[in-house]
Design a protein around this motif. Structure first.
Motif, PDB file in Angstrom:
ATOM      1  N   ILE A 178      10.579  -4.720  39.610  1.00 51.04           N
ATOM      2  CA  ILE A 178       9.219  -4.401  39.185  1.00 51.04           C
ATOM      3  C   ILE A 178       8.868  -2.960  39.564  1.00 51.04           C
ATOM      4  CG2 ILE A 178       6.772  -4.966  39.525  1.00 51.04           C
ATOM      5  CD1 ILE A 178       7.616  -7.862  39.926  1.00 51.04           C
ATOM      6  N   ILE A 179       9.216  -2.595  40.804  1.00 52.74           N
ATOM      7  CA  ILE A 179       8.910  -1.237  41.263  1.00 52.74           C
ATOM      8  C   ILE A 179       9.718  -0.212  40.472  1.00 52.74           C
ATOM      9  CG2 ILE A 179       9.086   0.330  43.228  1.00 52.74           C
ATOM     10  CD1 ILE A 179       8.578  -2.212  44.975  1.00 52.74           C
ATOM     11  N   LEU A 180      10.985  -0.553  40.236  1.00 56.67           N
ATOM     12  CA  LEU A 180      11.832   0.346  39.452  1.00 56.67           C
ATOM     13  C   LEU A 180      11.219   0.575  38.074  1.00 56.67           C
ATOM     14  CD1 LEU A 180      14.620   1.810  39.381  1.00 56.67           C
ATOM     15  CD2 LEU A 180      15.531  -0.247  38.324  1.00 56.67           C
ATOM     16  N   PHE A 181      10.759  -0.505  37.459  1.00 60.41           N
ATOM     17  CA  PHE A 181      10.181  -0.386  36.123  1.00 60.41           C
ATOM     18  C   PHE A 181       8.882   0.410  36.167  1.00 60.41           C
ATOM     19  CE2 PHE A 181       8.487  -1.469  32.038  1.00 60.41           C
ATOM     20  CZ  PHE A 181       9.619  -1.580  31.268  1.00 60.41           C
ATOM     21  N   MET A 205       5.778  -6.552  31.999  1.00 60.02           N
ATOM     22  CA  MET A 205       4.347  -6.853  31.944  1.00 60.02           C
ATOM     23  C   MET A 205       3.707  -6.675  33.321  1.00 60.02           C
ATOM     24  SD  MET A 205       2.673 -10.066  30.011  1.00 60.02           S
ATOM     25  CE  MET A 205       2.994 -11.360  31.180  1.00 60.02           C
ATOM     26  N   THR A 206       4.380  -7.190  34.350  1.00 60.66           N
ATOM     27  CA  THR A 206       3.863  -7.052  35.705  1.00 60.66           C
ATOM     28  C   THR A 206       3.801  -5.578  36.105  1.00 60.66           C
ATOM     29  OG1 THR A 206       4.988  -9.121  36.185  1.00 60.66           O
ATOM     30  CG2 THR A 206       4.145  -7.887  38.050  1.00 60.66           C
ATOM     31  N   ALA A 207       4.877  -4.848  35.807  1.00 58.60           N
ATOM     32  CA  ALA A 207       4.907  -3.433  36.159  1.00 58.60           C
ATOM     33  C   ALA A 207       3.787  -2.680  35.446  1.00 58.60           C
ATOM     34  CB  ALA A 207       6.262  -2.831  35.794  1.00 58.60           C
ATOM     35  N   TYR A 208       3.502  -3.095  34.222  1.00 55.37           N
ATOM     36  CA  TYR A 208       2.427  -2.434  33.460  1.00 55.37           C
ATOM     37  C   TYR A 208       1.077  -2.639  34.142  1.00 55.37           C
ATOM     38  CZ  TYR A 208      -1.262  -2.354  29.910  1.00 55.37           C
ATOM     39  OH  TYR A 208      -2.431  -2.152  29.238  1.00 55.37           O
ATOM     40  N   VAL A 209       0.813  -3.856  34.588  1.00 54.91           N
ATOM     41  CA  VAL A 209      -0.462  -4.104  35.271  1.00 54.91           C
ATOM     42  C   VAL A 209      -0.541  -3.265  36.546  1.00 54.91           C
ATOM     43  CG1 VAL A 209      -1.917  -5.836  36.372  1.00 54.91           C
ATOM     44  CG2 VAL A 209      -0.613  -6.440  34.340  1.00 54.91           C
ATOM     45  N   LEU A 210       0.567  -3.193  37.264  1.00 55.49           N
ATOM     46  CA  LEU A 210       0.555  -2.421  38.504  1.00 55.49           C
ATOM     47  C   LEU A 210       0.492  -0.916  38.242  1.00 55.49           C
ATOM     48  CD1 LEU A 210       3.202  -4.373  40.602  1.00 55.49           C
ATOM     49  CD2 LEU A 210       0.735  -4.654  40.582  1.00 55.49           C
ATOM     50  N   TYR A 211       0.845  -0.541  37.041  1.00 59.84           N
ATOM     51  CA  TYR A 211       0.814   0.876  36.668  1.00 59.84           C
ATOM     52  C   TYR A 211      -0.597   1.321  36.277  1.00 59.84           C
ATOM     53  CZ  TYR A 211       0.821   4.068  32.584  1.00 59.84           C
ATOM     54  OH  TYR A 211       0.502   4.997  31.636  1.00 59.84           O
ATOM     55  N   ARG A 212      -1.392   0.351  35.767  1.00 56.54           N
ATOM     56  CA  ARG A 212      -2.743   0.687  35.305  1.00 56.54           C
ATOM     57  C   ARG A 212      -3.603   1.155  36.472  1.00 56.54           C
ATOM     58  NH1 ARG A 212      -4.754  -1.428  30.339  1.00 56.54           N
ATOM     59  NH2 ARG A 212      -6.772  -0.987  31.267  1.00 56.54           N
ATOM     60  N   LYS A 213      -3.994   2.420  36.424  1.00 56.70           N
ATOM     61  CA  LYS A 213      -4.705   3.013  37.558  1.00 56.70           C
ATOM     62  C   LYS A 213      -6.105   2.427  37.709  1.00 56.70           C
ATOM     63  CE  LYS A 213      -1.613   6.441  38.337  1.00 56.70           C
ATOM     64  NZ  LYS A 213      -0.823   6.541  37.135  1.00 56.70           N
ATOM     65  N   ILE A 232       3.032   0.814  25.409  1.00 55.70           N
ATOM     66  CA  ILE A 232       3.859   0.978  26.608  1.00 55.70           C
ATOM     67  C   ILE A 232       5.312   0.558  26.350  1.00 55.70           C
ATOM     68  CG2 ILE A 232       4.199   0.206  28.975  1.00 55.70           C
ATOM     69  CD1 ILE A 232       1.882   2.109  28.696  1.00 55.70           C
ATOM     70  N   LEU A 233       5.509  -0.620  25.801  1.00 53.57           N
ATOM     71  CA  LEU A 233       6.883  -1.111  25.613  1.00 53.57           C
ATOM     72  C   LEU A 233       7.747  -0.163  24.776  1.00 53.57           C
ATOM     73  CD1 LEU A 233       7.100  -4.981  25.235  1.00 53.57           C
ATOM     74  CD2 LEU A 233       7.787  -3.497  27.114  1.00 53.57           C
ATOM     75  N   PRO A 234       7.260   0.304  23.618  1.00 52.84           N
ATOM     76  CA  PRO A 234       8.115   1.205  22.839  1.00 52.84           C
ATOM     77  C   PRO A 234       8.445   2.502  23.584  1.00 52.84           C
ATOM     78  CG  PRO A 234       6.314   0.390  21.505  1.00 52.84           C
ATOM     79  CD  PRO A 234       6.025  -0.030  22.896  1.00 52.84           C
ATOM     80  N   LEU A 235       7.560   2.894  24.514  1.00 57.41           N
ATOM     81  CA  LEU A 235       7.805   4.143  25.230  1.00 57.41           C
ATOM     82  C   LEU A 235       8.725   3.958  26.426  1.00 57.41           C
ATOM     83  CD1 LEU A 235       4.300   5.848  25.276  1.00 57.41           C
ATOM     84  CD2 LEU A 235       6.354   6.610  24.087  1.00 57.41           C
ATOM     85  N   SER A 236       9.013   2.705  26.775  1.00 54.54           N
ATOM     86  CA  SER A 236       9.759   2.507  28.018  1.00 54.54           C
ATOM     87  C   SER A 236      11.160   1.966  27.778  1.00 54.54           C
ATOM     88  CB  SER A 236       8.983   1.585  28.950  1.00 54.54           C
ATOM     89  OG  SER A 236       8.667   0.386  28.295  1.00 54.54           O
ATOM     90  N   ILE A 257      -2.133  -2.800  24.292  1.00 54.74           N
ATOM     91  CA  ILE A 257      -1.656  -1.504  24.784  1.00 54.74           C
ATOM     92  C   ILE A 257      -0.247  -1.663  25.349  1.00 54.74           C
ATOM     93  CG2 ILE A 257      -2.047   0.310  26.489  1.00 54.74           C
ATOM     94  CD1 ILE A 257      -5.024  -0.293  26.278  1.00 54.74           C
ATOM     95  N   TYR A 258      -0.067  -2.757  26.096  1.00 53.92           N
ATOM     96  CA  TYR A 258       1.259  -3.013  26.667  1.00 53.92           C
ATOM     97  C   TYR A 258       2.302  -3.207  25.566  1.00 53.92           C
ATOM     98  CZ  TYR A 258       4.900  -6.297  28.148  1.00 53.92           C
ATOM     99  OH  TYR A 258       6.088  -6.955  28.331  1.00 53.92           O
ATOM    100  N   ALA A 259       1.967  -4.066  24.601  1.00 54.73           N
ATOM    101  CA  ALA A 259       2.977  -4.459  23.624  1.00 54.73           C
ATOM    102  C   ALA A 259       3.269  -3.354  22.622  1.00 54.73           C
ATOM    103  CB  ALA A 259       2.529  -5.727  22.895  1.00 54.73           C
TER     104      ALA A 259
END
Lengths: 308, 327
Positions: free
Chosen positions: A168-171, A107-115, A201-205, A196-198
Motif C-alpha cells: 500500500i505504501i509503495l503504491f 484503492m486504499t493507497a488512493y484514499v491515503l493519498y488524498r490530502k 488515478i488508475l490510468p495514470l498509475s 476520480i480513482y477509476a
C-alpha cells in the motif's frame, strides 16, 4: 545506464588508464563468476532431466547429458493430469489474487493519498503497525482453520497474501507523483471520489500497478507455504506445492525401495530424472518469462522508493 | 505537508475562529464529507482487522496450556509458565542465537556481494555482457524456494549430486554434506547470496545511477583513478541506501527466513542444532507436536522483541540522522 555508457565510451576513446583496465578485468571476472553461479544449478537440472536414469545414477549429475533421453518427460506427460491440474490451480489463484489485490491496494493507497482525507495518517499507521508487530503463525493458523473455516479452500491461498502495508505504501509513493490539482479540478467538474480513482488515478498509475502486480503475482505463483498449512486435498495443490510433494515422495519411495533391498526396480523407476523433469516443467514458464518480467521489475524498483 | 498547508490557510483566521472550525470538523463531519472515501477504505480496514489484528488477540494463547476441549478461552491460564519452560530448557537461547547470527551473516555477505556486483556492473563496458549477466543473476530471485531446496539437494547429495560427480571425475573422494553439520552454515549463507544477488544489486545499481556524474568528471580532472573514484565517490554515495536497507534488515533480525531454512534443511533432524531458527521451531510446534501454547509463546517473544528492536533502531537513527529514519 545510458549516461554511464556515454561517459565511458567517451573517456575510453581518449585514454584508457592501466588502472581502469585492471578494474574492468576484475569486474568482468567477478560478474562472470556470480552469473555462472546463478546459472549452473539450473543448467545441471536441465541436463540431468534430459539424461537417462541409468547414467544419472551411475555417474551423477553432469553439465552435458551423458546419455541423452527424454524418457523422464515422457513419463510425466503420459499422465499429465496432476501437473495440468496444479497449473490450473496456480493460474486461478495467481490471477484472481493479483487482480483483487491490485484493486484493493490501489484503492486504499488512493484514499491515503488524498490530502483532504483527514485521517489518512492515522489509517496509514494502523496498516503500517501490522508490519512491525504480528500475532505470529499459530494464532493466524487457528484463525484461518477454526474461525474462518478455510481449510481446503482456495480462499486460504488467495486471502493471506492479498495485501500488506508495504504494498500500500509503495503504491502511495507511486501516486504521490500525481499532482493534487488533477484531483481538485476533477472534483470541481463534479466527479465523485470513486470516479476520480477509476478514471483519473488508475490510468495514470500504470507503473505502480505493474510493479505491485508483479510482486503479487510472483508471490502467488511461488507460494507453497499456505498450501502446506491449509491444503491437503491432492486435487487442490498449487504447482509449487505439487513439486514439493513430488520431490519428497520420490525421495521417500527411493528410501523405501533401498531399505527393502529392491535395488533393481529403482533403475526402472526413473525417480531421479523424473524429479528433475518435474522441476523443469514446473519452473519452465518462469524461466522463459522472467527476462521480460525483469525489465518491469527493474523499472518499478528504480521508480518506487527503496524506503517505502 | 498537509499540516503546513492547512496551517497556512488558517493563519488568516483569528485564533478563536480556528478553534471553532477545528472543533466542528470532528470525526462525524469528516465521515459525512468523505463518505465515499471511507467506503473505499472499508475493505482494507476489514482485511487488516481480520487477518492482522485478530491474530494479535490470539497471543493470549501464549499464557495458556492449550487443549482442544477448552479451545482458546477455555484452556487453563498458566501465566508465564510457557516462557519459563522455554527459557530453562535452553531452546529459546539456541533458536534466538541461530536466528540472529544467521541474519547477521546474511546481511553482511548479501550486501557486500550486491554492492560489489552493482559497482562492477555500472563500471564495466560491454552493454550485452552487462544485460546478460544481470539477467542470469536475477534468475534465482524468480524461482520458488521449493526449487531452491531442490537445487541444493541436486548439487550436494551424496550419490548423484553435481559436486560429488565432479569430485569423482577428478579422482577425488566424494563428500557427504548431509552428514556434516558444520558445513551448513556456509551453504545457507551461500544460497542466500545466490537468491538475493539479482534483486539487491538492482537496488544498489539504481542508487549508483543517481550519483551526480560531475563528481566523477571532477575527480578525473584531479587525476583520481577508477579505484579511487570508487572508494571516495561511489561508496560514500551509496551510504544512504546501504543504511536504509541495513535498518530494514536489522529491524527484522529476529525474523528468520523460514522458506530458505525449511526447504534447504527440511526435516533433517541431525542438522537442527546448527540450523533451527525461531520460525522453524514455531512451525514444528504447530505441525509436529501441536504445542499451541508453547509455539504461540515463541511467536510472541519473537514479535515483541522484534518490535522493540525496530523501534529502538529507528529512534536512534532519528536522533543521529533523521533523514534515514523509517518513520
Amino acid at each position: 545506464m545510458r549516461t554511464i555508457k556515454h561517459r565511458y565510451s567517451r573517456t575510453i576513446k581518449i585514454k584508457t588508464e592501466g588502472s581502469t583496465i585492471a578494474f574492468n578485468i576484475i569486474g568482468y571476472m567477478v560478474v562472470f563468476i556470480f552469473a555462472l553461479f546463478c546459472l549452473l544449478p539450473f543448467w545441471a537440472i536441465l541436463s540431468s532431466s534430459l539424461s537417462s536414469e541409468k547414467s544419472v545414477l551411475r555417474y551423477g549429475a553432469s553439465l552435458i547429458p551423458r546419455e541423452f533421453s527424454t524418457s523422464a518427460y515422457e513419463f510425466i506427460f503420459k499422465s499429465p493430469r496432476k501437473i495440468m491440474n496444479a497449473y490450473g490451480v496456480s493460474t486461478m489463484v495467481t490471477v484472481s489474487g493479483t487482480l483483487l489485490g491490485l484493486f484493493l491496494i490501489s484503492m486504499t493507497a488512493y484514499v491515503l493519498y488524498r490530502k483532504d482525507f483527514k485521517y489518512r495518517n492515522a489509517f496509514a499507521f494502523g496498516f503500517y503497525f501490522t508490519q512491525l508487530f504480528s500475532g505470529g503463525l499459530i494464532p493466524f493458523y487457528i484463525l484461518v482453520v477454526q474461525y474462518l473455516q478455510l481449510k481446503n479452500n482456495y480462499l486460504a491461498l488467495i486471502l493471506p497474501p492479498l495485501m500488506n502495508a508495504w504494498y500500500i505504501i509503495l503504491f502511495r509513493n507511486f501516486l504521490n507523483s500525481v499532482p493534487d490539482s488533477l484531483v481538485e479540478s476533477a472534483k470541481i467538474d463534479g466527479a465523485g471520489d470513486f470516479r476520480i480513482y477509476a478514471q483519473i488515478i488508475l490510468p495514470l498509475s500504470t507503473p505502480g500497478l505493474a510493479t505491485v502486480g508483479l510482486f503479487l503475482a510472483l508471490g502467488y505463483w511461488n507460494d507453497w507455504y499456505h498450501a502446506l498449512l491449509f491444503i491437503n486435498t491432492r486435487d487442490m495443490f498449487p504447482l509449487q506445492f505439487l513439486l514439493y510433494e513430488v520431490l519428497r515422495s520420490a525421495e521417500y519411495i527411493a528410501k523405501i525401495l533401498s531399505q527393502t533391498g529392491a535395488v533393481i526396480s529403482t533403475g526402472n523407476l526413473p525417480t531421479e530424472t523424473v524429479k528433475m523433469a518435474t522441476a523443469m516443467v514446473v519452473t519452465g514458464p518462469i524461466i522463459l518469462l522472467y527476462p521480460i518480467i525483469q525489465k518491469y521489475y527493474v523499472k518499478g524498483l528504480t521508480i518506487g522508493a527503496v524506503k517505502g | 505537508m498537509v499540516k503546513r498547508k492547512r496551517n497556512g490557510d488558517k493563519a488568516a483566521l483569528s485564533a478563536t475562529e480556528f478553534i471553532a472550525i477545528k472543533k466542528k470538523h470532528g470525526f462525524l463531519t469528516e465521515l459525512s464529507k468523505n463518505r465515499v472515501l471511507f467506503i473505499m477504505l472499508l475493505p482494507a480496514i476489514l482485511y487488516f482487522v481480520v487477518f492482522k489484528y485478530l491474530p494479535m488477540a490470539g497471543v493470549y494463547l501464549a499464557f495458556t496450556k492449550f487443549n482442544y476441549i477448552g479451545g482458546i478461552f477455555g484452556s487453563p491460564f498458566v501465566g508465564m509458565n510457557n516462557f519459563r519452560f522455554l527459557y530453562i530448557s535452553g531452546a529459546l537461547f539456541n533458536i534466538t542465537k541461530n536466528t540472529v547470527l544467521y541474519n547477521i551473516a546474511f546481511l553482511i555477505t548479501g550486501n557486500i556481494a550486491q554492492i560489489m556486483v552493482a559497482i562492477f556492473i555500472s563500471e564495466i563496458p560491454g552493454r550485452y555482457y552487462k544485460k546478460i549477466t544481470q539477467s542470469l543473476m536475477f534468475l534465482p530471485y524468480f524461482v520458488s524456494y521449493v526449487l531452491v531446496g531442490f537445487v541444493v539437494y541436486n548439487i550436494l547429495n551424496y550419490e548423484t549430486g553435481l559436486l560429488n560427480s565432479i569430485l569423482r571425475s577428478l579422482g577425488l573422494e566424494p563428500v557427504n554434506m548431509y552428514g556434516n553439520v558444520g558445513a551448513w552454515k556456509y551453504i545457507l549463507v551461500l544460497f542466500n547470496i545466490w537468491k538475493g544477488i539479482g534483486y539487491g544489486s538492482v537496488i544498489y545499481l539504481a542508487a549508483i545511477m543517481g550519483i551526480d556524474r560531475e563528481m566523477y568528471e571532477a575527480a578525473r580532472i584531479d587525476s583520481a583513478n577508477i579505484f579511487q573514484q570508487t572508494r571516495y565517490i561511489t561508496l560514500p554515495m551509496l551510504k544512504p541506501t546501504f543504511i536504509i536497507l541495513l535498518l530494514l534488515q536489522l529491524g527484522n533480525i529476529l525474523r528468520g527466513q523460514f522458506e530458505l531454512f525449511y526447504q534447504i534443511i527440511g526435516a533433517n533432524g541431525t542438522l537442527y542444532k546448527a540450523t533451527d531458527i525461531i520460525d522453524t521451531y514455531v512451525f514444528r510446534a504447530l505441525v509436529n507436536s501441536f504445542d499451541v501454547g508453547m509455539g504461540t509463546a515463541v511467536g510472541l517473544y519473537q514479535s515483541f522483541f522484534g518490535f522493540v528492536l525496530i523501534m529502538s533502531v529507528n529512534a536512534i537513527v532519528k536522533r543521529v540522522s533523521p533523514d534515514y529514519a523509517l518513520f
